[in-house]
Scaffold this active site. Structure first.
Site, PDB file in Angstrom:
ATOM      1  N   ARG A  58       0.983  -1.227   0.073  1.00  0.00           N
ATOM      2  CA  ARG A  58      -0.095  -0.138  -0.161  1.00  0.00           C
ATOM      3  C   ARG A  58       0.879   1.264  -0.081  1.00  0.00           C
ATOM      4  NH1 ARG A  58      -5.397   1.019  -0.893  1.00  0.00           N
ATOM      5  NH2 ARG A  58      -5.895  -0.868   0.663  1.00  0.00           N
ATOM      6  N   ARG A  81       1.875  -6.500  -9.406  1.00  0.00           N
ATOM      7  CA  ARG A  81       2.430  -5.598  -8.189  1.00  0.00           C
ATOM      8  C   ARG A  81       2.748  -7.027  -7.163  1.00  0.00           C
ATOM      9  NH1 ARG A  81      -3.045  -3.383  -4.882  1.00  0.00           N
ATOM     10  NH2 ARG A  81      -4.376  -5.260  -5.106  1.00  0.00           N
ATOM     11  N   HIS A 151      -0.450   3.549 -10.303  1.00  0.00           N
ATOM     12  CA  HIS A 151      -1.406   3.911  -9.031  1.00  0.00           C
ATOM     13  C   HIS A 151      -0.485   4.673  -8.050  1.00  0.00           C
ATOM     14  CE1 HIS A 151      -4.607   3.555  -6.259  1.00  0.00           C
ATOM     15  NE2 HIS A 151      -4.397   2.211  -6.079  1.00  0.00           N
ATOM     16  N   GLU A 252      -3.479   9.012 -10.841  1.00  0.00           N
ATOM     17  CA  GLU A 252      -3.158   7.822 -11.286  1.00  0.00           C
ATOM     18  C   GLU A 252      -3.209   8.116 -12.818  1.00  0.00           C
ATOM     19  OE1 GLU A 252      -4.973   4.320  -9.823  1.00  0.00           O
ATOM     20  OE2 GLU A 252      -5.496   5.450  -8.042  1.00  0.00           O
TER      21      GLU A 252
END
Length: 277
Positions: A58, A81, A151, A252
């Site tokens: 995160r 990811r 992101h 993003e």
């Protein structure tokens, strides 16, 4: 200068410039964990992450590929990811430095997504500027289709003092209220904010008190996403501190609605550039 590093048990690589700017990238996900410029950390990284080498991280800049969010049958935001990339190339001088990280299809990815591909993320550092360039090479004999995003979690001192300009008049989908409209001249943040915009032709300006970061993206990305979970949603996220929403804002470069199509043997390239103003 570039060095190998370890952060929270993860293998990483670091770029540093003589001016003091640095960027730190984990091999897991080719995930940018830190970008420090002009003496300030510019990316938000949650202190509540698991750091087990498998769970999504995160904060920083996750590479969402080959699926945006849950808009498909793949794991949320795809698998890129969560898996290990490899360092393919690096270069540095006084004016700039870059890393190239590569993810090629393998037995693990093909069990999730039966597609042959090579993805590359170039992380380029210049004084006051970070550019992330994602390329997708279709090495299959069949067409490749994907959605995704860079992101980016920007660090802000206080979300209440933060605003975004540059999207005015662009088509807007408010995912919280599920309504469509057009963007205001200035975006402010009070509670959960999750909106998808038609990409603007110019740079977005993220002002955090007296600090400004300009965000640009290539026309090959169709949308821009602006997201902050707000206090209630943030409290429900296990990998975020309860006050984390007040110190971050995602802006993003994304492809949300219609997939990008890459013919067999062809390549797609999309970038996002962050500049301290």
């Amino acid at each position: 200068m570039f060095t190998t590093d370890v952060f929270q048990g993860l293998a990483c690589h670091r770029l540093s410039l003589p001016c003091g700017d640095t960027v730190l990238v984990a091999l897991q996900g080719a995930h940018v964990l830190s970008w420090a410029s002009q003496g300030r950390e510019r990316l938000f990284l949650s202190p509540a992450n698991v750091w087990d080498g498998q769970a999504a991280i995160r904060g920083g800049v996750p590479v969402c590929f080959p699926q945006f969010n849950q808009r498909g049958t793949l794991p949320k935001h795809g698998f890129a990811r969560n898996v290990m990339w490899s360092l393919a190339d690096s270069s540095a001088d006084d004016a700039q430095a870059h890393f190239d990280f590569t993810l090629a299809s393998n037995a693990h990815t093909q069990a999730i997504w039966p597609q042959q591909f090579v993805a590359q993320l170039r992380v380029q550092l210049q004084p006051g500027q970070l550019t992330l360039s994602l390329s997708v090479h279709n090495t299959d004999t069949l067409p490749l289709s994907f959605t995704g995003a860079l992101h980016t979690y920007l660090a802000v001192d206080d979300i209440d003092l933060t605003d975004v300009t540059g999207l005015q008049g662009q088509a807007e989908w408010d995912a919280v209220a599920d309504v469509h409209g057009v963007a205001d001249d200035t975006l402010y943040f009070d509670g959960e904010f999750d909106r998808v915009y038609a990409a603007a032709p110019g740079a977005l300006r993220v002002q955090d008190g007296s600090g400004v970061v300009c965000v640009e993206q290539s026309p090959s990305w169709g949308q821009s996403v602006v997201w902050n979970p707000g206090p209630e949603k943030c409290a429900s996220l296990k990998d975020m501190p309860t006050d984390g929403f007040a110190r971050m804002l995602c802006v993003e470069a994304a492809q949300v609605y219609e997939p990008i199509h890459v013919p067999a043997g062809q390549q797609w390239l999309g970038w996002q550039r962050l500049t301290v103003s």
